[in-house]
Write an enzyme that holds these catalytic residues in place. Sequence first.
Site, PDB file in Angstrom:
ATOM      1  CD  GLU A  33      54.486   8.616   6.544  1.00  0.00           C
ATOM      2  OE1 GLU A  33      54.739   7.836   7.579  1.00  0.00           O
ATOM      3  OE2 GLU A  33      54.445   9.991   6.509  1.00  0.00           O
ATOM      4  CD  GLU A  60      53.608   6.068  18.969  1.00  0.00           C
ATOM      5  OE1 GLU A  60      53.233   6.096  20.061  1.00  0.00           O
ATOM      6  OE2 GLU A  60      53.635   7.335  18.204  1.00  0.00           O
TER       7      GLU A  60
HETATM    8  N1  THU Z   1      54.415   9.804  12.182  1.00  0.00           N
HETATM    9  C1  THU Z   1      54.131   8.924  11.104  1.00  0.00           C
HETATM   10  O1  THU Z   1      53.932   7.615  11.185  1.00  0.00           O
HETATM   11  N2  THU Z   1      54.151   9.533   9.806  1.00  0.00           N
HETATM   12  C2  THU Z   1      54.545  10.679   9.703  1.00  0.00           C
HETATM   13  O2  THU Z   1      54.667  11.185   8.682  1.00  0.00           O
HETATM   14  C3  THU Z   1      54.842  11.719  10.864  1.00  0.00           C
HETATM   15  C4  THU Z   1      54.819  11.013  12.136  1.00  0.00           C
HETATM   16  C5  THU Z   1      54.473   8.974  13.614  1.00  0.00           C
HETATM   17  C6  THU Z   1      55.369   8.743  14.266  1.00  0.00           C
HETATM   18  C7  THU Z   1      55.027   8.746  15.682  1.00  0.00           C
HETATM   19  O3  THU Z   1      54.627   7.394  16.071  1.00  0.00           O
HETATM   20  C8  THU Z   1      53.686   9.689  15.872  1.00  0.00           C
HETATM   21  O4  THU Z   1      53.374   9.796  14.268  1.00  0.00           O
HETATM   22  C9  THU Z   1      53.993  10.749  16.446  1.00  0.00           C
HETATM   23  O5  THU Z   1      55.206  11.630  15.904  1.00  0.00           O
END
Ligand code: THU
Length: 143
Positions: free
Chosen positions: A57, A46
């Site tokens: 992913e 993030e």
């Molecule tokens: N996120 C992922 O990395 N993969 C997913 O399949 C769903 C969401 C992350 C994005 C963000 O940093 C956090 O999870 C909350 O949405």
Amino acid sequence: MQPAPEELVARALEAAKRAHAPYSSFRVGAALAAASGYVYAGANVENASYPCGICAERAAVARAVAEGETRFTAIAVAALRPDGAIAAGCTPCGLCRQTLREFAAPGDFKVYVADSASSWRTFTLAELLPESFGPEALKPPQT
Ligand code: THU
């Protein structure tokens, strides 16, 4: 040889622990199996400028492609809640499904979604992204 689902889930969980998710506190890890047999891990990263963040992913795909891999067979996804417990059922978001579609045969590519450290559900990419648009759509028609 292709890695077993339990190995992929374990690698995804390890990667989740290294995520950079100070804003959502939702840490996600992914372990992507290449046709070569290698496994590439990714974690969500993030950013203070929120839209700059990337999912686990897609981070795994970018890492694998940078190593020269373009064919993948499976991915495991595991997520951790703020309290450190596994968040069951973290299926890949829509953007990640489409990203995986670029490099996968949708009916064969497996997605293992962790429900706990030792249990997961298995989907194909075709189930998660039906009637998908892929690279073959942009190829000229065969004569
Ligand atoms: N996120 C992922 O990395 N993969 C997913 O399949 C769903 C969401 C992350 C994005 C963000 O940093 C956090 O999870 C909350 O949405």
